[in-house]
Write an enzyme that holds these catalytic residues in place. Sequence first.
Site, PDB file in Angstrom:
ATOM      1  N   TRP A  63      -1.925   1.212   3.799  1.00  0.00           N
ATOM      2  CA  TRP A  63      -0.645   1.500   3.160  1.00  0.00           C
ATOM      3  C   TRP A  63      -0.531   3.004   2.937  1.00  0.00           C
ATOM      4  CZ3 TRP A  63       3.115  -2.031   2.420  1.00  0.00           C
ATOM      5  CH2 TRP A  63       2.764  -3.388   2.338  1.00  0.00           C
ATOM      6  N   LYS A  76       3.364   0.350   5.828  1.00  0.00           N
ATOM      7  CA  LYS A  76       2.183  -0.418   6.216  1.00  0.00           C
ATOM      8  C   LYS A  76       1.884  -0.130   7.679  1.00  0.00           C
ATOM      9  CE  LYS A  76       0.501  -5.215   5.838  1.00  0.00           C
ATOM     10  NZ  LYS A  76       0.933  -6.607   5.556  1.00  0.00           N
ATOM     11  N   ASP A 167      -2.926 -16.556   1.909  1.00  0.00           N
ATOM     12  CA  ASP A 167      -3.761 -15.448   1.427  1.00  0.00           C
ATOM     13  C   ASP A 167      -3.222 -14.890   0.109  1.00  0.00           C
ATOM     14  OD1 ASP A 167      -6.023 -13.852   1.613  1.00  0.00           O
ATOM     15  OD2 ASP A 167      -5.021 -12.285   2.785  1.00  0.00           O
TER      16      ASP A 167
END
Length: 323
Positions: A63, A76, A167
Amino acid sequence: MAKRRQSKILLDRGSELLEERIRFCDGRCRSNPIRNFSVDQICRAIQDFQKIHPLQSCIEFEWKKGVLDGRLVFIKRYARGGQEVYRDIVVSSQMSSHNNVLKLLGCCLEIPEGPALVYEYPENRSLDRHIHYGSLPWGTRLKIAKEIANAVAYLHTAFPRPIIHRDIKPANIFLNQNYAAKLSDFSFSISIPEGESKVGDDLLVGTFGFLDPDYTMTNFVTEKTDVFSFGVLLLVLLTGRATRQGEIHLIEHVKLLVEQDRVHEAVDPMIRGNGGEAIDQQQLEASIELALRCTDDSGEDRPLMIEVAKEIQRIERSITAAP
């Protein structure tokens, strides 16, 4: 020559992105419009911040902070292309209208090393930094849990094919200037076919400590896969502890304290109410009980995400209503 190469990369990756969009959404995406940024725009955006270390990084991406059109943005930078990157773009664009998802503004597909995704800038960075290096008050922790539960419930119910994140963890949650939670990183997400309750995947993905044991044993993904990960997230938020410290596993540690009627010892003593007061015991017990239901070994015995969201709202309202 360089421009010709960039054009070819853009064409190839654009085709792959379109294929992923069609495959993942079955032709029924409700994507929000996103901009296509050039390599020069991305380079200029981060130029003033070259001396700043990446705000967060892993093997697959990092990032960076930047400025585009006079606005702070979060960039990103992926280390490579591939299906997971395009899936991140596809699902992020579908979810960007939700208040508790990090809003995708656009992307750049023509960078040779890998695509760059441009997001709104979260002023208070990632949740894991606050859990491990700061002290969020109790009410703020419950508010974050409620907001992420709402985002995940939306992911599961708002589309013809339920989308499973796979996730959910503090590193994938960011906080804006008002500490509103923003879920991110949909690169591991997978959709369940209409009329089905599960989908198989031979590739096991996720983060150790947050992985659903049913999923790890069967390779089948269900809505309860996210419920388990969220339950672990809730325990981490409520206790201020990591999923594992030495030989101590967080879930088993909390279960033992509950069995011994020592649930108050589960919470980091540094965590206080928003006004500095001690945490209400009933709120603590209700929150811990919900987290343990979410992390039950059996997926069938876990609540649905929409039920979890409603229960957290009820607990949070009890704080607001308290004298």
